[in-house]
Design a protein around this motif. Sequence first.
Motif, PDB file in Angstrom:
ATOM      1  N   LYS A 523       0.837  -1.199   0.000  1.00 19.20           N
ATOM      2  CA  LYS A 523       0.000   0.000   0.000  1.00 19.20           C
ATOM      3  C   LYS A 523       0.873   1.250   0.000  1.00 19.20           C
ATOM      4  O   LYS A 523       1.712   1.426   0.881  1.00 19.20           O
ATOM      5  CB  LYS A 523      -0.927   0.020   1.218  1.00 19.20           C
ATOM      6  CG  LYS A 523      -1.978   1.131   1.154  1.00 19.20           C
ATOM      7  CD  LYS A 523      -2.941   1.074   2.314  1.00 19.20           C
ATOM      8  CE  LYS A 523      -3.829  -0.144   2.284  1.00 19.20           C
ATOM      9  NZ  LYS A 523      -4.693  -0.213   1.082  1.00 19.20           N
ATOM     10  N   PRO A 524       0.688   2.127  -0.967  1.00 22.10           N
ATOM     11  CA  PRO A 524       1.465   3.370  -0.983  1.00 22.10           C
ATOM     12  C   PRO A 524       1.038   4.293   0.151  1.00 22.10           C
ATOM     13  O   PRO A 524      -0.091   4.217   0.645  1.00 22.10           O
ATOM     14  CB  PRO A 524       1.139   3.971  -2.354  1.00 22.10           C
ATOM     15  CG  PRO A 524      -0.131   3.326  -2.774  1.00 22.10           C
ATOM     16  CD  PRO A 524      -0.190   1.989  -2.130  1.00 22.10           C
ATOM     17  N   SER A 525       1.931   5.179   0.540  1.00 24.63           N
ATOM     18  CA  SER A 525       1.662   6.050   1.686  1.00 24.63           C
ATOM     19  C   SER A 525       0.445   6.928   1.461  1.00 24.63           C
ATOM     20  O   SER A 525      -0.291   7.233   2.410  1.00 24.63           O
ATOM     21  CB  SER A 525       2.893   6.919   1.977  1.00 24.63           C
ATOM     22  OG  SER A 525       3.220   7.715   0.836  1.00 24.63           O
ATOM     23  N   TRP A 526       0.219   7.345   0.209  1.00 26.81           N
ATOM     24  CA  TRP A 526      -0.913   8.242  -0.058  1.00 26.81           C
ATOM     25  C   TRP A 526      -2.261   7.531   0.003  1.00 26.81           C
ATOM     26  O   TRP A 526      -3.300   8.187   0.102  1.00 26.81           O
ATOM     27  CB  TRP A 526      -0.754   8.947  -1.411  1.00 26.81           C
ATOM     28  CG  TRP A 526      -0.253   8.100  -2.543  1.00 26.81           C
ATOM     29  CD1 TRP A 526       1.014   8.043  -3.031  1.00 26.81           C
ATOM     30  CD2 TRP A 526      -1.026   7.181  -3.345  1.00 26.81           C
ATOM     31  NE1 TRP A 526       1.091   7.156  -4.075  1.00 26.81           N
ATOM     32  CE2 TRP A 526      -0.149   6.621  -4.292  1.00 26.81           C
ATOM     33  CE3 TRP A 526      -2.370   6.800  -3.355  1.00 26.81           C
ATOM     34  CZ2 TRP A 526      -0.566   5.679  -5.235  1.00 26.81           C
ATOM     35  CZ3 TRP A 526      -2.795   5.858  -4.288  1.00 26.81           C
ATOM     36  CH2 TRP A 526      -1.906   5.314  -5.210  1.00 26.81           C
ATOM     37  N   GLN A 527      -2.269   6.183  -0.034  1.00 28.40           N
ATOM     38  CA  GLN A 527      -3.544   5.457  -0.001  1.00 28.40           C
ATOM     39  C   GLN A 527      -3.840   4.985   1.426  1.00 28.40           C
ATOM     40  O   GLN A 527      -4.120   3.815   1.656  1.00 28.40           O
ATOM     41  CB  GLN A 527      -3.525   4.271  -0.978  1.00 28.40           C
ATOM     42  CG  GLN A 527      -4.925   3.769  -1.312  1.00 28.40           C
ATOM     43  CD  GLN A 527      -4.922   2.628  -2.298  1.00 28.40           C
ATOM     44  OE1 GLN A 527      -4.156   1.682  -2.167  1.00 28.40           O
ATOM     45  NE2 GLN A 527      -5.799   2.702  -3.292  1.00 28.40           N
ATOM     46  N   LYS A 528      -3.780   5.891   2.342  1.00 26.20           N
ATOM     47  CA  LYS A 528      -4.031   5.581   3.748  1.00 26.20           C
ATOM     48  C   LYS A 528      -4.798   6.733   4.378  1.00 26.20           C
ATOM     49  O   LYS A 528      -4.844   7.840   3.856  1.00 26.20           O
ATOM     50  CB  LYS A 528      -2.699   5.377   4.496  1.00 26.20           C
ATOM     51  CG  LYS A 528      -1.862   4.207   4.018  1.00 26.20           C
ATOM     52  CD  LYS A 528      -0.537   4.116   4.784  1.00 26.20           C
ATOM     53  CE  LYS A 528       0.326   2.977   4.276  1.00 26.20           C
ATOM     54  NZ  LYS A 528       1.626   2.901   4.993  1.00 26.20           N
TER      55      LYS A 528
END
Length: 717
Positions: A523-528
């Motif tokens: 999971k990329p950091s922006w998708q949190k």
Amino acid sequence: MALRRFPQHTPLLGLLTMLVLSGFSGTAFAAPQAGSPTVAPRIVAAVDETKMVTLAGSTHRLAVPKYDQGAVDDSMPMEHMLLQLRRSPEQEAALKQTIDELQDPHAGKYHQWLTADEMGTKFGPAQQDIETVSQWLSLHGFQVNTVHKNGLTIDVSGTAGQVREAFHAEIHKYLVNGQQHIANASDVQIPAALAPAISGFVALHNFMPKPALKKPGKNFTFPCTGCPDGFNGQVQYDEAPADLAAIYNVGPLYKAKKPITGKGQTVVVLERTDINPADVATFRKAFGLSSYAGTFTQIHPGAGCTDPKTNGDENEAALDAEWAGAVAADAAVELASCADTATTFGAFTAAQNLLDLKNPPSIMSLSYGECETNNGPGTALEGNAFVNNLWQQAAGEGVSVFVSTGDNGPAACDDANTALVATTGIAANALASTPYNVATGGTDFLDVAEGSINTYWSTTNDPVGRSAKSYIPESPWNDSCANSVLITYLGATSAAQFCNSTTGEGLLDIVAGSGAPSFVYAKPSWQKGIIGIPSDGHRDLPDVSLFASNGFWGHAILYCMSDTTQGGYACDFTQPINTFFNEAGGTSFTAPQFASIQALINQKAGAPQGNPDPILYDLARLEYGSAADPNTSQLKACNSNLGNGVASTCIFNDVTTGNITVPCYGANDCYGSTLNDYGILSRSDDKLLQAYPTKTGWDFATGLGSINVTNLVNAWP
């Protein structure tokens, strides 16, 4: 657009088994074009061909004995195969950090995009490693055509016999679902000394990606026995460009003091076929776009790219080209196409060559799919590595990439064109699942199910084909018997009960907007930090969605493809039958539509924007809030179920009704399947955990939901 529907009555090169690194000489090969001499080499031992390693998972999952028809002739050409090299872990970490900084407004590198040359010299393999691999290939008789500028992709040609001799992988013929294919019959082997630098071939097979396009099929609302694909005397309300503008609020941008129409922007659609340019002109004239300055051209970019002419994918390419300029009506649209080779997907060739340019296009769209399993077992091998590196290069160069998620619900490894039920489990589209592209999903409209057609549509069209009145409540696009909106509408007990009923069996298919977790990417950091996003550790699809139905509830999307040799039909939109044969659905449409929207953003921003995902999720975080701190008032005001009552301040329309769940059979992520009964695709075999329903905020069915285009463009930082 509203329309009336009615029924229609060589010997191989001898080789030494021990090759010393400095001992190559006297062999002609194309000089490598990338790689940094300052990067430490990863090939540090002599190349001993008695010491081989196997690249596990490099055999396509359909290259199995039951389909095997024997080896191809050794002389069969294998042209423009793509051998994928790899960076060191340290280089990969440095590149990821650099791309994060390029997208961070608070970082000193913000929007200081890399060039293709910099991608290779700063983050590519050592020049010595590239030369070693290239010379080894050359000594085995291969022709090294090009080393692409990122230093990771070597374009190489040879024969099946040379592949067998050098890589210990015999190429066989396979007959699958009536179609002839070739593929390596066993995993590739390479000398152990080369393993630190080589990921493997992108493909040694021709199981090519498939277009995400769905012509009208089963029409639940208006069944018509004997009519073409359900065509009958009902009124069908199809989406023309002006309808999209009305539904998703594009109009204020056109009417602004400084109109935002995509002027000065270029959108590239990546294809494997040409089209008839007259079809684009016809489409634009029919729907009021020809008064704008938008242009259309076809190109065949770079080395190894040959003109594919027109072929069976012409429908896909036509709709891509037309809709890429339908929102940004003043933008230049380029169709970049290359012919497939025996093993290389033509659209990949086009994309890689464009990204190698000094000034690459700022926006690209691709509407094809292939499941992650088919592309290799992880980011380190084969196709997944190539796609990741391709879109990563794009992000580093400031290129925005939009890829459709697919048309087979959460079952990307099953073929929506042939499968009635899912059998291979939950999977994501490998071409859309990287952290460096926007994955676009699909919705349908709820007006028919709610009995509110007259609220949202006029029965006549204006001069540019508009009949939509406003935003329309949405649900996920789902043509299957497991569609929860359909089940509620019919008063059925459950998806399992309905799919196994006489009526439900007539609606067995897996045609639906796609969404699923990636098994390849973290999971990329922006998708949190947004309500609805699971803490599953995976890159999750889709990111955003737009209308994509192929007529299941009486709505589809219009385009023009008149080439009768490839299944086209005359594009006279004043004639209902002509219009019917020029309508379709699929997430194929949503990728070029979002690319066209990005052209509006780029025009207003005055510069390329790179990967849009971090900003999309930042804006959604403000609108939706997190699970711990939800923005309750905005979630309520932006619920898609409100239809024309959705708040005027919303950027995202939160789709909360419906699912992309499809029927299944067997033991792969399938709950309730027995010898005699179909099951429902589920995250558990032991209990029903649908894959996937909508929910508040982000979900696997529609991602962040659909968008208000004007609000998105105006909110873009």
